[in-house]
Design a protein around this motif. Structure first.
Motif, PDB file in Angstrom:
ATOM      1  N   GLN A   1       0.825  -1.205   0.000  1.00 65.75           N
ATOM      2  CA  GLN A   1       0.000   0.000   0.000  1.00 65.75           C
ATOM      3  C   GLN A   1       0.861   1.257   0.000  1.00 65.75           C
ATOM      4  O   GLN A   1       0.562   2.235  -0.691  1.00 65.75           O
ATOM      5  N   ARG A   2       1.941   1.219   0.750  1.00 67.11           N
ATOM      6  CA  ARG A   2       2.835   2.385   0.794  1.00 67.11           C
ATOM      7  C   ARG A   2       3.520   2.586  -0.553  1.00 67.11           C
ATOM      8  O   ARG A   2       3.700   3.724  -1.009  1.00 67.11           O
ATOM      9  N   ALA A   3       3.879   1.494  -1.216  1.00 64.54           N
ATOM     10  CA  ALA A   3       4.486   1.608  -2.543  1.00 64.54           C
ATOM     11  C   ALA A   3       3.514   2.234  -3.531  1.00 64.54           C
ATOM     12  O   ALA A   3       3.907   3.045  -4.380  1.00 64.54           O
ATOM     13  N   GLN A   4       2.248   1.875  -3.419  1.00 67.48           N
ATOM     14  CA  GLN A   4       1.252   2.489  -4.299  1.00 67.48           C
ATOM     15  C   GLN A   4       1.115   3.980  -4.014  1.00 67.48           C
ATOM     16  O   GLN A   4       1.012   4.794  -4.936  1.00 67.48           O
ATOM     17  N   GLN A   5       1.144   4.355  -2.743  1.00 69.03           N
ATOM     18  CA  GLN A   5       1.035   5.765  -2.376  1.00 69.03           C
ATOM     19  C   GLN A   5       2.240   6.569  -2.865  1.00 69.03           C
ATOM     20  O   GLN A   5       2.105   7.684  -3.366  1.00 69.03           O
ATOM     21  N   VAL A   6       3.434   5.977  -2.744  1.00 68.35           N
ATOM     22  CA  VAL A   6       4.661   6.706  -3.089  1.00 68.35           C
ATOM     23  C   VAL A   6       4.902   6.730  -4.591  1.00 68.35           C
ATOM     24  O   VAL A   6       5.273   7.769  -5.157  1.00 68.35           O
ATOM     25  N   TYR A   7       4.676   5.601  -5.252  1.00 69.94           N
ATOM     26  CA  TYR A   7       5.069   5.469  -6.656  1.00 69.94           C
ATOM     27  C   TYR A   7       3.894   5.341  -7.626  1.00 69.94           C
ATOM     28  O   TYR A   7       4.109   5.377  -8.847  1.00 69.94           O
ATOM     29  N   GLY A   8       2.688   5.170  -7.119  1.00 73.89           N
ATOM     30  CA  GLY A   8       1.528   5.086  -7.988  1.00 73.89           C
ATOM     31  C   GLY A   8       1.330   3.749  -8.672  1.00 73.89           C
ATOM     32  O   GLY A   8       0.529   3.642  -9.603  1.00 73.89           O
ATOM     33  N   VAL A   9       2.044   2.718  -8.230  1.00 75.91           N
ATOM     34  CA  VAL A   9       1.966   1.392  -8.857  1.00 75.91           C
ATOM     35  C   VAL A   9       1.126   0.483  -7.966  1.00 75.91           C
ATOM     36  O   VAL A   9       1.432   0.320  -6.786  1.00 75.91           O
ATOM     37  N   PRO A  10       0.065  -0.129  -8.479  1.00 73.92           N
ATOM     38  CA  PRO A  10      -0.835  -0.914  -7.637  1.00 73.92           C
ATOM     39  C   PRO A  10      -0.202  -2.216  -7.156  1.00 73.92           C
ATOM     40  O   PRO A  10       0.687  -2.769  -7.813  1.00 73.92           O
ATOM     41  N   PRO A  11      -0.687  -2.749  -6.034  1.00 74.90           N
ATOM     42  CA  PRO A  11      -0.137  -4.011  -5.509  1.00 74.90           C
ATOM     43  C   PRO A  11      -0.204  -5.152  -6.514  1.00 74.90           C
ATOM     44  O   PRO A  11       0.699  -5.994  -6.538  1.00 74.90           O
ATOM     45  N   GLU A  12      -1.255  -5.201  -7.347  1.00 77.26           N
ATOM     46  CA  GLU A  12      -1.379  -6.306  -8.292  1.00 77.26           C
ATOM     47  C   GLU A  12      -0.154  -6.426  -9.201  1.00 77.26           C
ATOM     48  O   GLU A  12       0.287  -7.542  -9.501  1.00 77.26           O
ATOM     49  N   ILE A  13       0.375  -5.307  -9.640  1.00 76.15           N
ATOM     50  CA  ILE A  13       1.517  -5.345 -10.557  1.00 76.15           C
ATOM     51  C   ILE A  13       2.782  -5.764  -9.816  1.00 76.15           C
ATOM     52  O   ILE A  13       3.567  -6.582 -10.316  1.00 76.15           O
ATOM     53  N   ILE A  14       2.995  -5.234  -8.631  1.00 72.97           N
ATOM     54  CA  ILE A  14       4.182  -5.602  -7.860  1.00 72.97           C
ATOM     55  C   ILE A  14       4.130  -7.076  -7.492  1.00 72.97           C
ATOM     56  O   ILE A  14       5.123  -7.815  -7.622  1.00 72.97           O
ATOM     57  N   VAL A  15       2.968  -7.530  -7.030  1.00 69.74           N
ATOM     58  CA  VAL A  15       2.793  -8.937  -6.681  1.00 69.74           C
ATOM     59  C   VAL A  15       2.972  -9.813  -7.918  1.00 69.74           C
ATOM     60  O   VAL A  15       3.608 -10.874  -7.866  1.00 69.74           O
ATOM     61  N   GLY A  16       2.442  -9.373  -9.054  1.00 63.89           N
ATOM     62  CA  GLY A  16       2.589 -10.142 -10.282  1.00 63.89           C
ATOM     63  C   GLY A  16       4.037 -10.281 -10.713  1.00 63.89           C
ATOM     64  O   GLY A  16       4.484 -11.370 -11.103  1.00 63.89           O
ATOM     65  N   ILE A  17       4.789  -9.193 -10.654  1.00 69.05           N
ATOM     66  CA  ILE A  17       6.211  -9.237 -11.024  1.00 69.05           C
ATOM     67  C   ILE A  17       6.968 -10.211 -10.135  1.00 69.05           C
ATOM     68  O   ILE A  17       7.701 -11.092 -10.613  1.00 69.05           O
ATOM     69  N   ILE A  18       6.829 -10.064  -8.823  1.00 72.21           N
ATOM     70  CA  ILE A  18       7.585 -10.902  -7.898  1.00 72.21           C
ATOM     71  C   ILE A  18       7.137 -12.361  -8.016  1.00 72.21           C
ATOM     72  O   ILE A  18       7.948 -13.284  -7.879  1.00 72.21           O
ATOM     73  N   GLY A  19       5.852 -12.562  -8.318  1.00 71.93           N
ATOM     74  CA  GLY A  19       5.367 -13.914  -8.505  1.00 71.93           C
ATOM     75  C   GLY A  19       5.944 -14.581  -9.734  1.00 71.93           C
ATOM     76  O   GLY A  19       6.363 -15.743  -9.691  1.00 71.93           O
TER      77      GLY A  19
END
Length: 361
Positions: free
Chosen positions: A141-159
């Motif tokens: 959530q903090r990454a989305q607030q700071v960088y504007g990138v939703p959790p789905e994309i970050i989770v998808g990349i790391i997955g």
């Protein structure tokens, strides 16, 4: 893997189980001040080796000269560190498999996208993604607030990259990068730069370069950043004063920062499925079409295109036919992580699947 996208497919040839970076020992060998000439080495790495796989390698000796001249490394210590690096012939064989090929692929649909997608979007993998998201939801959530990138994309990349840290690679990064720098002429210049940046990173962060492990090509941590990507985009997202890509919170912030820097549009969608077929048109994330051109070809979007008047045409092999999509700017942003239509779509769809499963709990 960042900055190695044209070489490596998303289904990385990694060995399971990764190793975490080691903390600096109490009694380091060499200069104990970070960024001032020496590494903080573990005691078992502090001895001067006799010989070594790269001891008589001209490229390795020239590399040491450069690192001493340009970055003030301690010559003897760097010589001793590289003297402990191993030449890995199997790394060269794997890298050669990634070389561009001129072989012509199948001429009709054969289910390539279905096979690729099934490697990532499985019930067990989705549930593992839910567990990762739940555990690190504050950082996401903090990454989305700071960088504007939703959790789905970050989770998808790391997955897709590491199965949320389960498959980060167990190859010693120094061995991989030294092998490719000094014994792989086709890409020596690129990997020599990565080795240079890796050693600067280890010195600055107080890591023992002989302890860090990752992919056979030198990619690191949860997000499989190459050292050059670390240099430009990695962030200390947990605030401990140390950037550690093997730490999930730092990795989350670093992936988000990477996407922000590559043009991610906050609240924008990624792709929109098309009605219709366009068999005669070139497809791929590099294509550019006006919406009117695609309409004239017989395609129409299933949902609005967020006022995008220029799109790419994406085509996915469903086995008996092709599925067409409008690629939007955020799809292109995902391909900056890995230059593959399949990769980008898998990242997006995996993240979306994890999000839906999490909401249904």
């Amino acid at each position: 893997m960042r900055f190695l996208a044209t070489l490596l497919p998303a289904v990385a040839l990694l060995s399971a189980c990764s190793s975490q970076p080691q903390q600096a020992p109490a009694e380091p060998h060499g200069n104990p001040f970070k960024g001032n000439g020496g590494f903080l080495l573990s005691p078992d790495h502090s001895a001067t080796p006799f010989g070594g796989d790269f001891s008589d390698n001209q490229a390795a000796n020239a590399f040491i000269d450069k690192m001493v001249r340009e970055h003030g490394f301690d010559r003897q210590q760097l010589h001793d560190v590289l003297g402990q690096a191993k030449n890995l012939d199997w790394v060269i064989r794997l890298m050669d498999r990634q070389a561009p090929t001129t072989a012509q692929g199948p001429t009709g649909p054969n289910g390539a996208w279905i096979r690729y997608r099934s490697k990532f979007i499985t019930p067990d993998n989705v549930q593992n993604g839910v567990a990762f998201w739940n555990q690190y939801q504050d950082a996401l959530q903090r990454a989305q607030q700071v960088y504007g990138v939703p959790p789905e994309i970050i989770v998808g990349i790391i997955g897709v990259e590491t199965r949320w840290g389960r498959v980060m690679g167990k190859t010693r990064i120094l061995d991989a990068l030294a092998t490719l720098s000094f014994n792989y002429p086709r890409r020596a210049a690129y990997f020599s730069g990565e080795l240079e940046t890796f050693l600067l990173m280890a010195r600055e962060e107080g890591d023992d370069p002989l302890n860090l492990r990752g992919s056979f090509a030198g990619a690191m941590g949860y997000g499989q950043f190459m050292p050059s990507a670390f240099k430009q985009y990695a962030v200390d997202f947990n605030g401990d004063g140390h950037i550690n890509l093997w730490d999930p919170v730092d990795a989350i912030g670093s992936v988000a920062h990477y996407f922000q820097a590559h043009g991610w549009l906050t609240n924008g969608t990624v792709a929109v499925q098309a009605n219709g077929q366009a068999p005669g048109m070139e497809s791929g994330f590099k294509t550019r079409y006006s919406v009117a051109t695609l309409a004239a070809a017989g395609l129409s979007p299933q949902i609005p295109l967020d006022n995008n008047q220029q799109v790419s045409l994406l085509k996915f092999d469903m086995g008996t036919s092709y599925q067409y999509w409008y690629g939007l700017p955020n799809f292109y942003a995902i391909t900056r992580y890995n230059h593959s239509n399949h990769y980008a779509m898998a990242v997006w769809q995996l993240g979306e699947a994890v999000g839906r499963a999490r909401q249904g709990m």
